[in-house]
Design an enzyme around this catalytic site. Structure first.
Site, short mmCIF file in Angstrom:
data_model
loop_
_atom_site.label_atom_id
_atom_site.label_comp_id
_atom_site.label_asym_id
_atom_site.label_seq_id
_atom_site.Cartn_x
_atom_site.Cartn_y
_atom_site.Cartn_z
N GLU A 173 38.46 48.36 37.24
CA GLU A 173 38.43 48.08 35.51
C GLU A 173 37.27 47.03 36.95
O GLU A 173 37.92 45.52 36.64
CB GLU A 173 39.65 46.95 35.77
N GLU A 292 44.03 54.89 32.23
CA GLU A 292 44.79 54.39 31.68
C GLU A 292 44.95 53.88 30.40
O GLU A 292 43.96 53.85 29.24
CB GLU A 292 44.81 52.85 31.97
O1 AHR Z 1 48.47 49.13 34.01
C1 AHR Z 1 48.67 47.57 33.97
C2 AHR Z 1 47.34 46.92 34.23
O2 AHR Z 1 46.77 47.98 33.07
C3 AHR Z 1 46.53 47.62 35.13
O3 AHR Z 1 47.04 46.64 36.47
C4 AHR Z 1 45.35 47.20 35.00
O4 AHR Z 1 44.09 48.35 35.63
C5 AHR Z 1 45.13 47.09 33.81
O5 AHR Z 1 44.74 46.48 32.90
#
Ligand code: AHR
Length: 491
Positions: A173, A292
């Site tokens: 990210e 994610e």
């Molecule tokens: O999964 C929780 C968080 O969400 C992670 O650390 C990040 O990559 C995202 O913003």
């Protein structure tokens, strides 16, 4: 009672499914590692300190790959802190989650845990506070056979054979201003490209995931992907996608339609990948690592009360309800519908932190969302097939023309099994579905989750929301209102 029809042609192939679409994620965050998968001294832990009750549930989910060690955490992580003798490992502040990291657990321990879980590692390198040099050292440590400083250090740490990690994330990210070492698109594109170049020189067999946007609503979405792909196209294999869904407005019809948003997001990123492919006049295709995805919002207010610099605090401990399980089923349908381009996906995360599995000092248990993931991972391997669904639609705050019934199918030629995953989004009506298959099928069972209150949850004390199974006919099926359905057939 509503009516719908499903027509399924065995030849209407979407793609062979890459099993890594059933991946997950463990970050050094809250109680995911400490007290989650690793808790030496607990009565449920083995001699390595791994929670065996948690492992049993992880093994049921059969996750083939687990992303590690972050997440936001990786952007400030020095991987060297987590290898070698434990008594020499430093205790440090983690500025991603404002906790204290003891480094008792690192890649050596994670590798040993993965062996027990039956999964492979997806390793992220720190491109926030660090860069190409540390990334290439980590790769040399992990994958080079021996005779060099870093590979011999690995051997000295008791790991004679290379880890052989094949899938690597180039940071996490990096478009997000919350990220340590946050970068503009061009800054990240250059760093990722030069890191990728060094890494592929050391081990050309690895696959690399470049950071896409942190979510569809990022102001830099689109331009970010375009810039990164223009720079790094020849060296990377996947671009990442992240998205979390919430029902903040308690608007369940909109919430249950969120997988339509996921579908739009995937199609948009695929279009950008293919635009750059056209610009470059190349045959190479970049695919998606949706590394994610989940529902995340229940814990957001309680997390504001978590103090600074604790060890393994209760953070991001969403307690999932029945409607979350329905949406997770829908999101899995969308990932499978896009399995021609989504080759890796990680349910974020695996244990205690926005997770299908929870643990306390006494036991481990399955949250509601555990079950649709279990069904997809168990019965969704093989070839994804299009399902033609004719049904009524509805309009809601966020989306127009949402079909009440959403579906995808998976054909497994080895087992000669066909599985049709179906979500009924209607909160008011059961739906009778007439089923039409291009080949003869013999019903096995109808697994379903329905008849629960939308806000019903599972806790350590009670496993209220669990699937059931009933008989299935070949030519029709009744889907209860607000239900997740798994129709299994032989052919
Ligand atoms: O999964 C929780 C968080 O969400 C992670 O650390 C990040 O990559 C995202 O913003």
């Amino acid at each position: 009672m509503k009516k719908a029809s499903v027509s399924l042609n065995f030849k209407s192939r979407i793609s062979d499914i890459d099993n890594r679409i059933y991946g997950s994620f463990i970050e050094h965050l809250g109680r995911a590692v400490y007290e989650g998968i690793y808790q030496p001294g607990n009565r449920n832990s083995d001699s390595d300190g791994f929670r065996t009750d948690v492992l049993e549930l992880v093994k049921k989910l059969n996750v083939p790959i687990v992303r590690y060690p972050g997440g936001n955490f990786v952007s400030g992580y020095n991987w060297e802190d987590g290898v070698g003798p434990k008594d020499k490992r430093p205790v440090k502040l983690d500025l991603a989650w404002f906790t204290t990291e003891t480094n008792e657990f690192g890649m050596q321990e994670f590798d040993a845990w993965l062996k027990k879980a039956g999964a492979e590692m997806m390793m992220a390198v720190n491109l926030g506070t660090r860069g190409p040099d540390e990334a290439r050292n980590l790769l040399e440590y992990a994958n080079f056979p021996g005779g060099t400083y870093w590979s011999d250090l690995r051997k000295a740490h008791g790991h004679e054979k290379p880890y052989g990690i094949r899938t690597w994330c180039l940071g996490n990210e990096m478009d997000g201003p919350w990220q340590m070492g946050h970068k503009t698109a061009y800054e990240y594109a250059r760093t990722a490209t030069e890191t990728a170049r060094l890494m592929k020189w050391i081990d050309p067999s690895i696959e690399l995931v470049a950071c896409g946007s942190s979510n569809f609503n990022m102001p830099t979405f689109g331009e970010w992907e375009h810039t990164v792909l223009r720079e790094a196209y020849e060296l990377i294999d996947y671009v990442s996608m992240h998205e979390y869904y919430s029902n903040d407005y308690d608007d369940t019809p909109s919430f249950l339609a969120e997988n339509i948003g996921m579908d739009r997001f995937i199609k948009a990123v695929v279009a950008i990948c293919d635009m750059v492919k056209a610009e470059k006049k190349t045959d190479k295709t970049i695919n998606i690592s949706f590394d994610e995805w989940n529902v995340w919002y229940h814990s957001k207010s309680s997390d504001k009360l978590v103090g600074l610099w604790g060890r393994a605090p209760h953070r991001l401990e969403d307690v999932y309800n029945f409607e979350d399980a329905l949406l997770v089923g829908g999101l899995l349908i969308t990932l499978l519908k896009n399995s021609d381009r989504v080759k890796i996906a990680c349910l974020a995360q695996l244990v205690n932190v926005i997770a299908p599995i929870m643990s306390n000092d006494e036991k481990a248990w399955a949250q509601t969302i555990f079950y649709p993931f279990l069904h997809a991972s168990s019965f969704g391997r093989g070839t994804a097939l299009n399902v033609d669904v004719q049904c009524d639609t509805y309009d809601c705050r966020k989306y127009k023309g949402v079909p009440f019934v959403d579906s995808v199918a998976v054909r497994n030629d080895e087992k000669r099994e066909l599985t049709v995953f179906i979500l009924n989004r209607s909160l008011d009506d059961d739906v009778t579905v007439s089923m039409d298959f291009s080949e003869n099928v013999k019903p096995i069972e109808h697994i379903y989750m329905s008849e629960y209150g939308l806000k019903d949850v599972n806790t350590a004390e009670k496993a209220d929301v669990v699937p059931s199974s009933k008989e299935l006919k070949a030519d029709s099926v009744v889907l209860d209102k607000a239900s997740w359905n798994v129709l299994r057939y032989n052919y």
